[in-house]
Design an enzyme around this catalytic site. Structure first.
Site, short mmCIF file in Angstrom:
data_model
loop_
_atom_site.label_atom_id
_atom_site.label_comp_id
_atom_site.label_asym_id
_atom_site.label_seq_id
_atom_site.Cartn_x
_atom_site.Cartn_y
_atom_site.Cartn_z
CG ASN A 134 21.03 37.99 15.97
OD1 ASN A 134 20.02 37.92 15.20
ND2 ASN A 134 21.06 37.94 17.23
CE LYS A 139 20.55 42.78 18.56
NZ LYS A 139 20.09 42.06 19.83
NE ARG A 175 18.45 34.44 16.97
CZ ARG A 175 17.58 35.35 17.57
NH1 ARG A 175 17.92 36.68 17.57
NH2 ARG A 175 16.52 35.06 18.28
CG HIS A 197 15.03 33.31 22.69
ND1 HIS A 197 13.56 33.67 23.47
CD2 HIS A 197 14.99 34.47 21.97
CE1 HIS A 197 13.30 34.92 22.88
NE2 HIS A 197 14.04 35.26 21.96
NE ARG A 208 8.02 38.43 18.78
CZ ARG A 208 8.91 37.68 18.64
NH1 ARG A 208 9.31 36.41 18.91
NH2 ARG A 208 10.27 38.48 18.87
CD GLU A 217 20.60 35.60 21.33
OE1 GLU A 217 20.78 36.89 21.33
OE2 GLU A 217 19.39 35.21 21.24
P1 ADP Z 1 15.86 41.85 21.45
O1 ADP Z 1 14.93 40.72 21.68
O2 ADP Z 1 15.65 42.82 20.21
O3 ADP Z 1 17.36 41.38 21.24
P2 ADP Z 1 16.83 42.84 24.07
O4 ADP Z 1 17.34 41.64 24.36
O5 ADP Z 1 17.87 43.99 23.29
O6 ADP Z 1 15.67 42.63 22.60
O7 ADP Z 1 15.82 43.55 24.68
C1 ADP Z 1 15.21 44.86 24.61
C2 ADP Z 1 14.13 45.25 25.89
O8 ADP Z 1 15.03 45.22 26.80
C3 ADP Z 1 13.38 46.46 25.81
O9 ADP Z 1 12.03 46.23 26.12
C4 ADP Z 1 14.09 47.45 26.45
O10 ADP Z 1 13.31 48.41 26.89
C5 ADP Z 1 14.46 46.38 27.65
N1 ADP Z 1 15.61 47.18 28.37
C6 ADP Z 1 16.96 47.59 28.01
N2 ADP Z 1 17.60 48.05 29.12
C7 ADP Z 1 16.68 48.23 30.06
C8 ADP Z 1 16.60 48.74 31.15
N3 ADP Z 1 17.65 49.39 31.79
N4 ADP Z 1 15.46 48.83 31.81
C9 ADP Z 1 14.37 48.16 31.58
N5 ADP Z 1 14.33 47.61 30.54
C10 ADP Z 1 15.45 47.61 29.54
#
Ligand code: ADP
Length: 401
Positions: free
Chosen positions: A9, A16, A92, A180, A240, A378
């Site tokens: 990904n 990833k 992906r 997604h 965004r 994913e």
């Molecule tokens: P991506 O779309 O890059 O895969 P992720 O699913 O990893 O993103 O999500 C990233 C978001 O999740 C960030 O805004 C991060 O701050 C938030 N996040 C991760 N862990 C926590 C947490 N413990 N509390 C609040 N927000 C979190």
């Protein structure tokens, strides 16, 4: 020798991946990793299936590109995971456009067709394709499969795919696709394992990460989703904007003299939580900040999620359950509670302690709807699609996490 399949990904500066063993039954995860800082300071971290750190490696040469780093990764797989033969890689790919709505084995003609979709997903598609090309360069004989984030939404009612524009544009592919999809498909399958009654009902899945969207599902199928033609639409996200009055874009260009490129850059990279807070795109950082603009950004994130969710509940004609997933959805009790508190009118009541613990079910005893937290995966969905596409019967079953 045991066989393995690799899921990839790729983002702009990160990759990833997860490696799955094919030991006859359902694929089982060997390790999961992330290569960050591609193009600046590459850093590889790999954990095994128990969460134990296997690798933490930094490269001193920041100029190494996707190809060299993938080659290093493949070498690492070969030397450190002795006994596994890599038989396929799945990727992906964010946008499949109108033509690709199931996973496809990759060849040069497919890559050229997917190149044409880069303008529709400039933040993701070019990087997805760069990783595929790098992989083809370092392992030309390895079968590779493209798995599309748009595919799960194929088959929605036609009305959900249309924009209120002259119909010739729809025929040219200017329509609502939704994204997604690999995450939603995984959640749908997982829900069928853990709560089959709910999986067969009306469910809103909230994928709240850096990118964020909602999917309205009925009996496990996508009925509608908050993202549209591009991954800019719908919820406000990390950087965004989400849904926006198109008149704003005209105004910025015609009255304020911004170029289309500048507007694009702003909408994808400088808007959302980052733009509104002026502090960060990261929800954790916003919770920690004392800046009132950070609190305003969180409030807006919740407000927009509530608006979109209400619209999708209306589309479904009611709702039996809500599922939170991705970084914020899986880990942020404050945001989950703030959203659910607005859905008392459809019977949502959160159990405060289950919510604080990120439990699998966070609905209170008196809640008239299910409220669940499910970790998305994913990469696992990519592995399964890869195997199915290449005709391996072991890809037919969904493995448990
Ligand atoms: P991506 O779309 O890059 O895969 P992720 O699913 O990893 O993103 O999500 C990233 C978001 O999740 C960030 O805004 C991060 O701050 C938030 N996040 C991760 N862990 C926590 C947490 N413990 N509390 C609040 N927000 C979190």
């Amino acid at each position: 020798m045991s066989q393995a399949v690799l899921s990839l990904n790729a983002g702009s500066s990160s990759l990833k991946f997860a490696l799955y063993a094919l030991d006859g039954g359902a694929p089982s995860r060997i390790c999961v990793g992330k290569l960050e800082g591609i193009g600046t300071a590459p850093h590889l971290i790999v954990h095994d299936s128990q969460g134990v750190l296997m690798v933490d490696r930094r490269w001193t040469d920041g100029s190494l590109g996707h190809e060299q780093l993938l080659l290093d990764l493949l070498l690492w797989i070969e030397t450190h995971l002795g006994g596994y033969e890599l038989v396929a890689a799945g990727h992906r790919v964010v946008h499949g456009g109108a033509a690709f709505y199931r996973p496809v084995r990759i060849d040069e003609a497919l890559l050229q067709a997917l190149d044409k979709l880069c303008p529709l997903a400039p933040l993701h598609q070019p990087h997805n394709l760069a990783a595929i090309r790098a992989m083809r360069a370092v392992a030309p004989d390895l079968p590779q499969v493209a798995c599309f984030d748009t595919a799960f939404h194929h088959g929605r009612p036609d009305v959900a795919t249309r924009l209120g524009l002259p119909r010739a544009l729809h025929d040219r592919g200017i329509r609502r696709y939704g994204f997604h999809g690999l995450s939603y498909e995984y959640i749908g399958r997982r829900l069928r394992e853990i709560d089959p009654a709910l999986a067969g009902g009306r469910v809103i899945v909230a994928h709240l990460g850096n990118g964020a969207s909602l999917c309205a599902m009925a009996d496990g199928r996508s009925v509608d989703t908050s993202m549209g033609f591009t991954a800019l639409d719908g919820l406000m996200m990390g950087t965004r904007c989400g849904t926006i009055d198109p008149g704003v874009l005209l105004h910025l260009q015609m009255q304020e003299g911004m170029s289309a490129r500048e507007v694009e850059q702003m909408l994808y990279n400088r808007s959302g939580l980052l733009g509104v807070s002026g502090v960060s795109s990261d929800m954790r950082a916003l919770h920690l900040s004392n800046d009132p603009h950070a609190a305003e950004a969180i409030d807006l994130f919740v407000w927009r999620a509530v608006r979109e969710m209400g619209a999708l509940i209306a589309v479904l004609g009611g709702v039996d359950g809500l599922v939170f997933t991705a970084g914020i959805g899986e880990n942020d009790p404050l945001v989950r509670a703030a959203i659910c508190d607005r859905f008392g009118w459809v019977g949502a009541v959160v159990d405060a302690s289950a919510n604080a613990a990120n439990a699998g079910s966070i609905a209170a005893a008196g809640s008239r709807m299910a409220i669940r937290v499910i970790a998305t995966d994913e990469e696992r969905m990519i592995a399964l699609h890869t195997l199915e596409t290449l005709g391996d019967p072991s890809g037919a079953a969904l493995p448990s996490r």
